[in-house]
Design an enzyme around this catalytic site. Structure first.
Site, PDB file in Angstrom:
ATOM      1  NE  ARG A  45    -111.024 -42.911  43.563  1.00  0.00           N
ATOM      2  CZ  ARG A  45    -111.872 -41.907  43.787  1.00  0.00           C
ATOM      3  NH1 ARG A  45    -112.292 -41.160  42.792  1.00  0.00           N
ATOM      4  NH2 ARG A  45    -112.305 -41.663  44.992  1.00  0.00           N
ATOM      5  CE1 TYR A  46    -108.825 -43.111  37.683  1.00  0.00           C
ATOM      6  CE2 TYR A  46    -108.546 -40.946  38.654  1.00  0.00           C
ATOM      7  CZ  TYR A  46    -109.330 -41.862  38.000  1.00  0.00           C
ATOM      8  OH  TYR A  46    -110.608 -41.535  37.657  1.00  0.00           O
ATOM      9  NE  ARG A  59    -104.348 -40.401  36.290  1.00  0.00           N
ATOM     10  CZ  ARG A  59    -105.294 -41.027  35.591  1.00  0.00           C
ATOM     11  NH1 ARG A  59    -106.321 -40.375  35.119  1.00  0.00           N
ATOM     12  NH2 ARG A  59    -105.213 -42.326  35.390  1.00  0.00           N
ATOM     13  CB  CYS A 107    -116.003 -21.821  46.747  1.00  0.00           C
ATOM     14  SG  CYS A 107    -115.237 -22.710  45.399  1.00  0.00           S
ATOM     15  CB  CYS A 124    -121.611 -24.148  41.804  1.00  0.00           C
ATOM     16  SG  CYS A 124    -120.260 -23.116  41.216  1.00  0.00           S
ATOM     17  CB  CYS A 177    -120.927 -27.711  44.990  1.00  0.00           C
ATOM     18  SG  CYS A 177    -119.272 -28.036  45.632  1.00  0.00           S
ATOM     19  NE  ARG A 225    -113.746 -32.595  46.037  1.00  0.00           N
ATOM     20  CZ  ARG A 225    -112.988 -32.161  45.018  1.00  0.00           C
ATOM     21  NH1 ARG A 225    -112.788 -30.867  44.839  1.00  0.00           N
ATOM     22  NH2 ARG A 225    -112.406 -33.015  44.202  1.00  0.00           N
ATOM     23  CG  ASP A 281    -120.027 -36.839  40.370  1.00  0.00           C
ATOM     24  OD1 ASP A 281    -119.909 -37.758  39.542  1.00  0.00           O
ATOM     25  OD2 ASP A 281    -119.131 -36.000  40.601  1.00  0.00           O
ATOM     26  CG  ASP A 315    -115.504 -39.605  39.193  1.00  0.00           C
ATOM     27  OD1 ASP A 315    -114.945 -40.700  39.371  1.00  0.00           O
ATOM     28  OD2 ASP A 315    -114.964 -38.516  39.439  1.00  0.00           O
ATOM     29  CE  LYS A 367    -112.691 -37.132  37.246  1.00  0.00           C
ATOM     30  NZ  LYS A 367    -111.721 -37.449  38.339  1.00  0.00           N
TER      31      LYS A 367
HETATM   32  C1  LIG Z   1    -110.631 -36.809  38.619  1.00  0.00           C
HETATM   33  C2  LIG Z   1    -109.602 -37.312  39.495  1.00  0.00           C
HETATM   34  C3  LIG Z   1    -108.283 -37.391  39.047  1.00  0.00           C
HETATM   35  C4  LIG Z   1    -107.848 -36.976  37.652  1.00  0.00           C
HETATM   36  O1  LIG Z   1    -108.453 -37.752  36.673  1.00  0.00           O
HETATM   37  P1  LIG Z   1    -108.224 -37.471  35.134  1.00  0.00           P
HETATM   38  O2  LIG Z   1    -109.159 -38.425  34.466  1.00  0.00           O
HETATM   39  O3  LIG Z   1    -106.783 -37.735  34.829  1.00  0.00           O
HETATM   40  O4  LIG Z   1    -108.575 -36.032  34.867  1.00  0.00           O
HETATM   41  C5  LIG Z   1    -107.335 -37.897  39.923  1.00  0.00           C
HETATM   42  N1  LIG Z   1    -107.674 -38.305  41.171  1.00  0.00           N
HETATM   43  C6  LIG Z   1    -108.941 -38.251  41.615  1.00  0.00           C
HETATM   44  C7  LIG Z   1    -109.231 -38.740  42.979  1.00  0.00           C
HETATM   45  C8  LIG Z   1    -109.945 -37.743  40.798  1.00  0.00           C
HETATM   46  O5  LIG Z   1    -111.207 -37.671  41.253  1.00  0.00           O
END
Ligand SMILES: *Cc1c(COP(=O)(O)O)cnc(C)c1O
Length: 342
Positions: free
Chosen positions: A86-87, A90, A99, A103, A106, A108, A268, A305, A312
């Protein structure tokens, strides 16, 4: 040891008729699972009990209205069968849905309905080659399920692969094992794998001070000694931790064991989880009060999120505003002062 049957739960916890009914009606839809350690923790803690035992609200259509299976669109943003990108810098790898403790809140929960899956070796390879081909990716999140319950040779294969990719600078493992079965963190082979992998950061998941036990402390310390910084992600949960007093105690307890509070997530809008949701305003008010009481070093980012996959957004309670040529600020004890904008 894993406990799934009502009879075994009854041996430790005295269930109310309502809890018995919930167990019978909810478990066919949303299963139950706990470690013996975490079940014992629930004996003396009603917040832990709420996170662990099924509730009829999970299957109440009215309560769950507006809840979605995958509000963050993790499935839609998948680039390989196990990797969500997504980002720009990352990626997220969901390595398994297994798991030891399920929880009730959860995010997911959709994965509970699938049979148990674990990332196959060839999909580790396809995730690694995607990352290799996208050198802007510097941070890889390993999540689940419980990634520290992966077969150790699989975890090692993944971590060794990431270690060899020079453009990857950070590998984060999202794990609740220090909270739900801290003894299992202390396996020497596991700690050695983490230490050898060099880039590993641990993101763990404490929600309540009752979870910060001597055993949990020992587990976190072992991870720190293996060279992994330990950060914590909490979820703001109605009736569990949605008060200033509880969160202040939680974040202080975490700092005391050298675990840095990183995120406080707004719950969420997940189907089966909506009964844990609080207003965003309430979260902001709690965080505002925390800034009056404790150091920012012990305060996580409160974040939503974005449903649909917007990512986020960290929120800070606003304590300054611009008025003409001046900024007006609010101090920790509620006074105001101004500074010229030059
Ligand atoms: C949460 C998340 C991240 C990491 O986000 P940070 O804000 O850097 O902790 C990366 N990819 C996805 C898809 C996420 O949901």
């Amino acid at each position: 040891m894993i406990v799934r049957e009502l009879e075994r739960v009854r041996e430790l916890l005295h269930l109310t008729p309502e809890e018995e009914k919930a167990f019978k009606e909810v478990v066919p839809v949303y299963p139950f699972s706990s470690t013996l350690y975490y079940l014992k923790l629930a004996v003396g803690s009603s917040p832990v009990r709420k996170m662990l035992l099924p509730s009829l609200k999970e299957i109440d259509g009215e309560v769950q209205k507006g809840g979605l299976d995958d509000p963050l669109n993790e499935e839609g943003d998948k680039k390989t069968p196990f990797l969500t990108h997504r980002y720009p810098d990352r990626v997220l790898i969901v390595t398994t849905n297994y798991c030891p403790v399920l929880c009730r809140y959860c995010m997911r929960k959709r994965n509970w309905k699938k049979g148990t899956f674990v990332i196959p070796d060839e999909e580790i390879e396809s995730a690694l080659s995607y990352i290799r081909n996208n050198p802007r990716i510097r941070d890889v999140l390993i999540s689940g399920g419980e990634p520290l319950f992966l077969p150790l040779e699989k975890l090692e294969r993944l971590l060794t692969g990431l270690k060899r990719i020079e453009t990857v600078e950070v590998v984060r493992i999202g794990t609740r094992l220090p909270v739900v079965e801290p003894q299992k963190v202390l396996r020497r082979e596991l700690l050695e794998i983490i230490e050898k992998a060099e880039k590993v950061w641990i993101n763990t998941h404490f929600n309540h001070p009752d979870e910060v036990t001597a055993e949990a402390r020992e587990a976190c310390l072992a991870l720190l000694k293996a060279g992994a910084p330990v950060n914590n992600q909490t979820v703001l949960l109605k009736g569990v931790n949605d008060s200033v007093e509880t969160l202040e105690e939680l974040f202080r307890s975490l700092q005391k064991i050298k675990v840095r509070p990183y995120y406080l997530f707004h719950c969420d809008p997940v189907r089966g989880v909506m009964h844990f949701s609080t207003p965003i305003t309430k979260g902001l008010e709690i965080v505002r009060e925390l800034f009056r009481r404790i150091s920012p070093l012990a305060i996580p980012y409160y974040a939503v999120d974005g449903p649909g996959g917007y990512g986020k957004v960290p929120m800070l309670p606003q304590r300054f505003k611009k008025e003409g040529e001046y900024y007006t600020f609010e101090s920790y004890d509620g006074r105001t002062f101004t500074m010229a904008d030059r």
